[in-house]
Design a protein around this motif. Structure first.
Motif, short mmCIF file in Angstrom:
data_model
loop_
_atom_site.label_atom_id
_atom_site.label_comp_id
_atom_site.label_asym_id
_atom_site.label_seq_id
_atom_site.Cartn_x
_atom_site.Cartn_y
_atom_site.Cartn_z
N LYS A 78 0.83 -1.20 0.00
CA LYS A 78 0.00 0.00 0.00
C LYS A 78 0.87 1.26 0.00
CE LYS A 78 -4.00 1.41 2.51
NZ LYS A 78 -4.87 1.26 3.65
N SER A 79 1.91 1.24 0.83
CA SER A 79 2.70 2.46 0.92
C SER A 79 3.55 2.65 -0.35
CB SER A 79 3.50 2.49 2.22
OG SER A 79 4.83 2.15 2.00
N LYS A 81 2.62 1.71 -3.33
CA LYS A 81 1.67 2.19 -4.34
C LYS A 81 1.49 3.70 -4.19
CE LYS A 81 -2.32 2.48 -6.65
NZ LYS A 81 -3.71 2.68 -6.39
N GLU A 82 1.31 4.14 -2.94
CA GLU A 82 1.09 5.58 -2.73
C GLU A 82 2.31 6.40 -3.14
OE1 GLU A 82 -2.16 4.93 0.79
OE2 GLU A 82 -0.21 5.80 1.32
N ARG A 83 3.50 5.87 -2.80
CA ARG A 83 4.72 6.61 -3.13
C ARG A 83 4.92 6.72 -4.63
NH1 ARG A 83 9.41 3.65 -0.42
NH2 ARG A 83 7.89 2.61 0.91
N GLY A 86 0.91 7.64 -6.27
CA GLY A 86 -0.04 8.53 -5.60
C GLY A 86 -1.36 7.79 -5.46
N ASN A 87 -2.48 8.53 -5.54
CA ASN A 87 -3.77 7.84 -5.41
C ASN A 87 -4.45 7.68 -6.78
OD1 ASN A 87 -4.35 10.43 -5.94
ND2 ASN A 87 -5.78 10.76 -4.26
N GLU A 334 -6.08 -0.87 -3.40
CA GLU A 334 -5.20 -0.32 -2.36
C GLU A 334 -3.86 -1.04 -2.33
OE1 GLU A 334 -7.07 -0.16 1.41
OE2 GLU A 334 -8.23 1.58 0.72
#
Ligand code: SAM
Length: 475
Positions: A78-79, A81-83, A86-87, A334
């Protein structure tokens, strides 16, 4: 690259060893059973730094059965993917051009022996109608899908791609056309490349040769190596944007993940660039489906596949299709999925006919998510995702090796956030329902405020948003 593997006809005997080293993969899976705390932590440490993982490291993650550690894998996925992304979630739609097929694949509703399957190939006029309907829904990115048949030669594929790009409908147009079709010769790939395609996608289905033989009984597709090196030939033809995939449910899922990773390694080693995307379809109900219950992949296993791939190849797009149900898609998004299809119809002429019910005599398999694009957009945004129709990288030539340069150092935020926001605003202006539009603009405001985009880019972005509102497009 061993030229023997790049033969120009599919019948050509491939003599050299294939890159799927089954013995190595099976041994790795055995050797990494019950990984120690230290082994697990060492892999997670490398993954935290967004390093591409080795086969052994991936095997350690695949063999991690402890519930808490699996949760750790999910958190890290999840982290990452966000890095990296982004979203944002990129949206596309599949468009089936023809379901005639000379292959005999035990799992597929299009298999040649299915006499009750209704066969159809879209004429160019029929294709136009489908694309107009897709543009009317708000789509900008398509994947064109073809059976394996003499009617779908490279020149037909190229012609259908060119037509897709040429159609204008109101403010809309298709800006990226990807392909899912049979493997081609180098010459034929060149013809298709010249039509301006994005990604050429071929799923190996299974990397396990004995299983491959069992499930691909006849037809061109029964040649394992012709398919395995299909994307290597695409690379030789100058198509540096390729997508790989495995059909989960045919053989041991852990082996297939390692097979995908060997494919990544092969492409990186030979062509200096890995695949642009990886797909992991699961076997679904289909007309005349033959399945082996032993290998079916459950929801938890699918989530592990996605999270482990996210850790293993942080910069590769991961595609989750409408084969899966909405609830599960939400959870998978996610964990690292970067692209999904929406408003999906897999019946030929389904978009122009606004089909709601599925008929497996006309369709390849059963889909799990038949919601409209507007519904999916709304739900994504309510969940904090930014749906994107962006195609800037590809249109500015940032593909293959170049794309990796941009995506690796995290540059992607300064390019992608503004582009995602602008393509979203175009959708909201031209196609969204009132409710979706309201939610969309609230999200855009939050995105601009919170994003780690540079101040000057923010100012330009706000100016461009105003221009979109007064009718300018493709900024
Ligand atoms: N001629 C193309 C080729 O050679 O790849 C046809 C590809 S088919 C239209 C697209 C993909 O659908 C296949 O590669 C396979 O992975 C997937 N597929 C086939 N039958 C399926 C089923 N019953 N459930 C889920 N996916 C399936």
């Amino acid at each position: 690259m061993n030229k023997e593997l790049l033969g120009t006809t599919w019948q050509e005997e491939v003599k050299a060893e294939s890159f799927v080293n089954e013995e190595l993969l099976e041994t790795l899976l055995l050797e990494t059973k019950n990984p120690s705390e230290e082994e697990f932590n060492a892999v997670m440490e490398r993954a935290k730094h967004q390093e591409r993982l080795t086969l052994k490291e991936v095997a350690i993650l695949l063999n991690t059965e402890d519930k808490d550690k699996i949760q750790e894998i999910f958190h890290l996925a999840k982290s990452i993917k966000e890095r990296v992304y982004g979203n944002r979630v990129v949206l596309f739609a599949p468009l089936y051009l023809g379901n005639k097929c000379t292959n005999l694949c035990t799992y597929c509703g299009f298999k040649a022996t299915n006499q009750d399957t209704l066969r159809k190939t879209l004429s160019l006029e029929e294709e136009r109608k489908e694309i107009e309907a897709l543009i009317d829904e708000g789509h900008k990115r398509l994947i064109l899908v073809y059976g394996t048949h003499p009617d779908y030669k490279a020149d037909y594929i190229a012609e259908t791609v060119k037509l897709a790009y040429s159609i204008k409908n109101g403010n809309g147009e298709i800006r990226r056309v990807n392909i899912n079709a049979a493997p081609q010769t180098i010459e034929d790939y060149k013809l298709i490349k010249d039509a301006g395609i994005g990604t050429y996608q071929i799923f190996q289905e299974t990397y396990h040769q004995e299983t491959y033989k069992k499930v691909h009984i006849a037809g061109e597709k029964s040649n394992f190596k012709w398919r395995l090196f299909g994307l290597s030939r695409a690379m030789e033809a100058g198509l540096d944007d390729v997508g790989i995939g495995a059909l989960f449910g045919l053989y041991n899922w852990k082996f297939e993940v390692l097979g995908l990773m060997q494919h990544v390694e092969h492409l990186e080693k030979e062509y200096n660039v890995g695949p642009h995307t990886i797909s992991f379809p699961r076997l679904k109900e289909a007309n005349g489906l033959l399945k082996n219950e032993k290998y079916l992949v459950n929801d938890d296993e699918l989530k592990r596949i996605i999270a482990i791939l996210r850790l293993a190849v942080p910069y590769t797009g991961l595609i989750l299709t409408a084969r899966e149900e909405p609830e599960l898609r939400r959870e998978c998004m996610e964990l690292g999925v970067s692209q999904i299809d929406a408003g999906t119809q897999i019946e030929l002429q389904g978009y122009s006919k606004h089909k709601r019910e599925q008929d497996l005599k006309k369709e390849q398999f059963k889909i799990g998510d038949s919601r409209s694009l507007d519904e999916v957009m709304r739900e994504l945004m309510q969940g904090g995702f930014t749906p994107s129709f962006c195609t800037a990288c590809y249109r500015l030539g940032r593909t293959g090796e170049h794309f990796m340069e941009f995506s690796k150092p995290g540059f992607i935020h300064n390019f992608c956030t503004p582009n995602a926001v602008l393509t979203l605003a175009e959708y909201l202006e031209d196609y969204a329902s009132e409710e979706t539009k309201k939610i969309g603009y609230e999200l855009i405001e939050k995105e601009i405020d919170k994003s780690n985009v540079k101040e000057d880019i923010k100012v330009t972005l706000k100016e461009k948003l105003e221009k979109v509102k007064i009718g300018q497009r493709d900024l």
